[in-house]
Design an enzyme around this catalytic site. Structure first.
Site, PDB file in Angstrom:
ATOM      1  N   ASP A 186       0.931   3.680  -3.182  1.00  0.00           N
ATOM      2  CA  ASP A 186       0.482   5.161  -3.004  1.00  0.00           C
ATOM      3  C   ASP A 186       1.384   6.077  -3.982  1.00  0.00           C
ATOM      4  OD1 ASP A 186      -0.858   7.490  -1.531  1.00  0.00           O
ATOM      5  OD2 ASP A 186       1.158   7.751  -0.681  1.00  0.00           O
ATOM      6  N   GLU A 195      -4.570   0.899  -3.633  1.00  0.00           N
ATOM      7  CA  GLU A 195      -3.056   1.131  -3.703  1.00  0.00           C
ATOM      8  C   GLU A 195      -2.188  -0.074  -3.752  1.00  0.00           C
ATOM      9  OE1 GLU A 195      -3.282   5.375  -1.888  1.00  0.00           O
ATOM     10  OE2 GLU A 195      -3.046   4.087  -0.378  1.00  0.00           O
ATOM     11  N   ASP A 214      -6.963   1.186   0.665  1.00  0.00           N
ATOM     12  CA  ASP A 214      -5.788   0.539   0.684  1.00  0.00           C
ATOM     13  C   ASP A 214      -5.469  -0.566  -0.260  1.00  0.00           C
ATOM     14  OD1 ASP A 214      -5.396   2.268   2.857  1.00  0.00           O
ATOM     15  OD2 ASP A 214      -5.660   0.842   4.525  1.00  0.00           O
ATOM     16  N   GLU A 222       0.786  -1.313   0.031  1.00  0.00           N
ATOM     17  CA  GLU A 222      -0.018  -0.039   0.027  1.00  0.00           C
ATOM     18  C   GLU A 222       1.009   1.025  -0.001  1.00  0.00           C
ATOM     19  OE1 GLU A 222      -2.165   2.537   3.270  1.00  0.00           O
ATOM     20  OE2 GLU A 222      -2.175   0.692   3.799  1.00  0.00           O
TER      21      GLU A 222
END
Length: 255
Positions: free
Chosen positions: A70, A142, A139, A66
Site C-alpha cells: 500500500d 498491493e 489486497d 499488503e
C-alpha cells in the site's frame, strides 16, 4: 528478465504442490518478472483462510505484504503524478492519487492480471466466492507490489506500474475524478475572458472502440484538444489541455 537464483528465503515459506508452483512459474513468465525469492511471491497470494486451514509454524498470510505494498504503491503513483502533472496543486494531486489507489481501481488492475486465479484460499472461503471478493483482489494487488519491492527494490516496481497502472492515467481513465471542465469555467469567469465552446471535430475507430476528438474554444481561440472513449472524456481532456495552456501563458506573462 532477471535470472532465477537459488536464494535461501528470509521469509516464511508456503509449502505448495508442484502444480501450484508451476502456475506461479507461468505467472512470472507472463509478467516478465522473475522473483529471486519465490516464497515472497507465494506469500503475496496467500489468504489468511488458507493459513488457518494449513497450520504451520513457518507459514504466513499476505497481510503484512499488503501493508507494505500500500505504501509502495502510493509512493510510485505520487512520483509519477509529480513528474507528469506539473500544473496540479497539492490538493489536486492528492485527489487523483486517491482515485488511482482506491479499492475499485485496484480490483480492476488485479482482474486484468487474472490475479484471482492464483490466490491461495481455504476451502470455506473458496466455497463462498472469496476469489471474487473485491477487497481480497485489491489486497492481493498491493501484496504483490510489496513482495516485488522486498525482492528487487523500487525500480522494478516502477516498471511494473508503467505497464499496468500509469498508461490508464494517461488514457484518461481517472479524468472523471478531476472535473477539468468546471475548473476551466471558473478560470474563464474569473478573468471575464468570454464564453467557452466544446465541439466534436472527429469520431474515429470501429463502433466497438470508437474515440472522440473534441476541441474547446474560448470565443474563437482554440485552447485545447482532447481524445476520449466517450464525448465526456474527450471534453474533460480538452479542458485539461486548455488549463495547461492558460497557465503556461500566465507564467510567460510574469517573466
Amino acid at each position: 528478465m532477471t535470472n532465477k537464483r537459488n536464494v535461501k528465503s528470509k521469509y516464511p515459506t508456503v509449502p505448495l504442490p508442484s502444480e501450484v508452483r508451476k502456475k506461479f512459474e507461468d505467472l512470472q513468465k507472463r509478467l516478465d518478472i522473475q522473483f529471486k525469492d519465490v516464497s515472497l511471491l507465494y506469500n503475496a497470494f496467500t489468504h489468511s483462510s488458507y493459513v488457518n486451514e494449513h497450520r504451520r509454524k513457518n507459514f504466513t498470510d499476505n497481510e503484512r505484504l499488503e501493508f507494505l505494498g500500500d505504501a509502495v504503491l502510493e509512493l510510485g503513483v505520487s512520483r509519477f503524478l509529480y513528474a507528469t502533472e506539473p500544473n496540479m496543486s497539492e490538493g489536486e494531486l492528492t485527489k487523483l492519487r486517491a482515485a488511482i489507489v482506491c479499492e475499485p481501481s485496484l480490483v480492476k488492475f488485479s482482474n486484468e492480471l487474472h490475479f484471482g486465479e492464483f490466490i491461495l484460499l481455504g476451502k470455506g472461503e473458496e466455497q463462498t466466492g472469496g476469489r471474487l471478493r473485491p477487497a481480497l483482489l485489491a489486497d492481493v494487488f498491493e501484496a504483490y507490489i510489496g513482495a516485488l519491492f522486498l525482492d528487487q527494490g523500487m525500480e522494478p516496481v516502477t516498471r511494473f506500474l508503467e505497464k499496468v497502472v500509469f498508461p490508464k492515467i494517461g488514457d484518461g481513465a481517472f479524468s472523471h475524478v478531476m472535473d477539468y471542465k468546471s475548473r476551466l469555467q471558473e478560470i474563464v469567469q474569473q478573468t471575464n475572458s468570454g464564453s467557452l465552446n466544446y465541439e466534436i471535430v472527429e469520431e474515429k475507430g470501429p463502433a466497438h472502440a470508437k474515440k472522440f476528438v473534441t476541441v474547446v474554444r474560448l470565443e474563437n481561440r482554440e485552447l485545447g484538444t482532447g481524445v476520449g472513449r466517450s464525448k465526456k472524456e474527450a471534453e474533460q481532456e480538452a479542458a485539461r489541455q486548455a488549463i495547461q495552456e492558460l497557465k503556461g501563458n500566465e507564467a510567460e506573462g510574469e517573466n
